[in-house]
Design a protein around this motif. Sequence first.
Motif, PDB file in Angstrom:
ATOM      1  N   HIS A 201       1.447   4.180  -1.728  1.00  0.00           N
ATOM      2  CA  HIS A 201       0.687   3.389  -2.685  1.00  0.00           C
ATOM      3  C   HIS A 201      -0.294   4.244  -3.452  1.00  0.00           C
ATOM      4  O   HIS A 201      -0.782   5.262  -2.954  1.00  0.00           O
ATOM      5  CB  HIS A 201      -0.038   2.232  -1.995  1.00  0.00           C
ATOM      6  CG  HIS A 201      -1.031   2.679  -0.960  1.00  0.00           C
ATOM      7  ND1 HIS A 201      -2.331   3.004  -1.282  1.00  0.00           N
ATOM      8  CD2 HIS A 201      -0.903   2.868   0.370  1.00  0.00           C
ATOM      9  CE1 HIS A 201      -2.973   3.354  -0.177  1.00  0.00           C
ATOM     10  NE2 HIS A 201      -2.130   3.289   0.841  1.00  0.00           N
ATOM     11  N   GLY A 202      -0.568   3.807  -4.661  1.00  0.00           N
ATOM     12  CA  GLY A 202      -1.540   4.483  -5.499  1.00  0.00           C
ATOM     13  C   GLY A 202      -2.958   4.162  -5.072  1.00  0.00           C
ATOM     14  O   GLY A 202      -3.200   3.315  -4.205  1.00  0.00           O
ATOM     15  N   SER A 203      -3.887   4.848  -5.702  1.00  0.00           N
ATOM     16  CA  SER A 203      -5.293   4.691  -5.334  1.00  0.00           C
ATOM     17  C   SER A 203      -6.013   3.632  -6.146  1.00  0.00           C
ATOM     18  O   SER A 203      -7.219   3.473  -6.027  1.00  0.00           O
ATOM     19  CB  SER A 203      -6.013   6.033  -5.502  1.00  0.00           C
ATOM     20  OG  SER A 203      -5.924   6.454  -6.858  1.00  0.00           O
TER      21      SER A 203
ATOM     22  N   VAL B 106       4.654   3.361   8.213  1.00  0.00           N
ATOM     23  CA  VAL B 106       3.479   4.192   8.011  1.00  0.00           C
ATOM     24  C   VAL B 106       3.019   4.054   6.561  1.00  0.00           C
ATOM     25  O   VAL B 106       3.846   3.961   5.651  1.00  0.00           O
ATOM     26  CB  VAL B 106       3.775   5.670   8.367  1.00  0.00           C
ATOM     27  CG1 VAL B 106       4.874   6.246   7.516  1.00  0.00           C
ATOM     28  CG2 VAL B 106       2.534   6.510   8.292  1.00  0.00           C
ATOM     29  N   ALA B 107       1.715   3.981   6.359  1.00  0.00           N
ATOM     30  CA  ALA B 107       1.162   3.938   4.996  1.00  0.00           C
ATOM     31  C   ALA B 107       0.893   5.365   4.539  1.00  0.00           C
ATOM     32  O   ALA B 107       0.418   6.190   5.323  1.00  0.00           O
ATOM     33  CB  ALA B 107      -0.122   3.130   4.963  1.00  0.00           C
TER      34      ALA B 107
ATOM     35  N   LEU C 217       2.462  -5.753   2.145  1.00  0.00           N
ATOM     36  CA  LEU C 217       3.883  -5.446   2.263  1.00  0.00           C
ATOM     37  C   LEU C 217       4.234  -5.088   3.712  1.00  0.00           C
ATOM     38  O   LEU C 217       5.274  -5.506   4.223  1.00  0.00           O
ATOM     39  CB  LEU C 217       4.278  -4.311   1.317  1.00  0.00           C
ATOM     40  CG  LEU C 217       5.759  -3.948   1.328  1.00  0.00           C
ATOM     41  CD1 LEU C 217       6.641  -5.156   0.997  1.00  0.00           C
ATOM     42  CD2 LEU C 217       6.028  -2.808   0.360  1.00  0.00           C
ATOM     43  N   ARG C 218       3.372  -4.351   4.377  1.00  0.00           N
ATOM     44  CA  ARG C 218       3.613  -4.024   5.780  1.00  0.00           C
ATOM     45  C   ARG C 218       3.719  -5.307   6.606  1.00  0.00           C
ATOM     46  O   ARG C 218       4.609  -5.449   7.450  1.00  0.00           O
ATOM     47  CB  ARG C 218       2.501  -3.140   6.335  1.00  0.00           C
ATOM     48  CG  ARG C 218       2.731  -2.744   7.780  1.00  0.00           C
ATOM     49  CD  ARG C 218       1.538  -1.987   8.361  1.00  0.00           C
ATOM     50  NE  ARG C 218       1.861  -1.391   9.634  1.00  0.00           N
ATOM     51  CZ  ARG C 218       1.985  -2.058  10.777  1.00  0.00           C
ATOM     52  NH1 ARG C 218       1.799  -3.369  10.810  1.00  0.00           N
ATOM     53  NH2 ARG C 218       2.291  -1.436  11.895  1.00  0.00           N
TER      54      ARG C 218
ATOM     55  N   LEU D 104       8.643   2.739  -1.513  1.00  0.00           N
ATOM     56  CA  LEU D 104       9.024   2.928  -0.121  1.00  0.00           C
ATOM     57  C   LEU D 104       9.891   4.170  -0.020  1.00  0.00           C
ATOM     58  O   LEU D 104      10.667   4.466  -0.921  1.00  0.00           O
ATOM     59  CB  LEU D 104       9.811   1.706   0.378  1.00  0.00           C
ATOM     60  CG  LEU D 104       9.029   0.397   0.385  1.00  0.00           C
ATOM     61  CD1 LEU D 104       9.978  -0.794   0.447  1.00  0.00           C
ATOM     62  CD2 LEU D 104       8.081   0.367   1.561  1.00  0.00           C
ATOM     63  N   ALA D 105       9.760   4.881   1.090  1.00  0.00           N
ATOM     64  CA  ALA D 105      10.563   6.077   1.318  1.00  0.00           C
ATOM     65  C   ALA D 105      10.738   6.250   2.824  1.00  0.00           C
ATOM     66  O   ALA D 105       9.960   5.731   3.617  1.00  0.00           O
ATOM     67  CB  ALA D 105       9.886   7.305   0.723  1.00  0.00           C
TER      68      ALA D 105
END
Length: 109
Positions: free
Chosen positions: A61-63, A89-90, A74-75, A102-103
């Motif tokens: 995710h962006g800041s 994991v974030a 989302l988690r 997501l990756a």
Amino acid sequence: PAFPAGSPVGTAAGTSAGPWSVDEALWDRPRSAASVRADPGVQAAVRAWLATPGARLAIRHGSGQNGPARAVELRQWLVALGVDPSAIVAQPLERAGSGIDLALSAAMR
């Protein structure tokens, strides 16, 4: 589980490690299990995760103001839909904005 192997987001050969973008439009309306599950980025990422034993599913995710909050939500949806919470994991990224992707990341040990 919401993402069983025989479903449209089941295991598939030849999957990549991503990243897969979560559609920005997902956040413009109230979310439901069906809307999260229907997102093409979520489908592709979960499909790849299921096909890669031991892999972790990274929520990147962006800041921006909404990035961290969207990642947490989302988690929660992924866990509710049957993804193992210990496999998620974030990963905050050094980029502006609230986009989520997501990756797959290194295998769990």
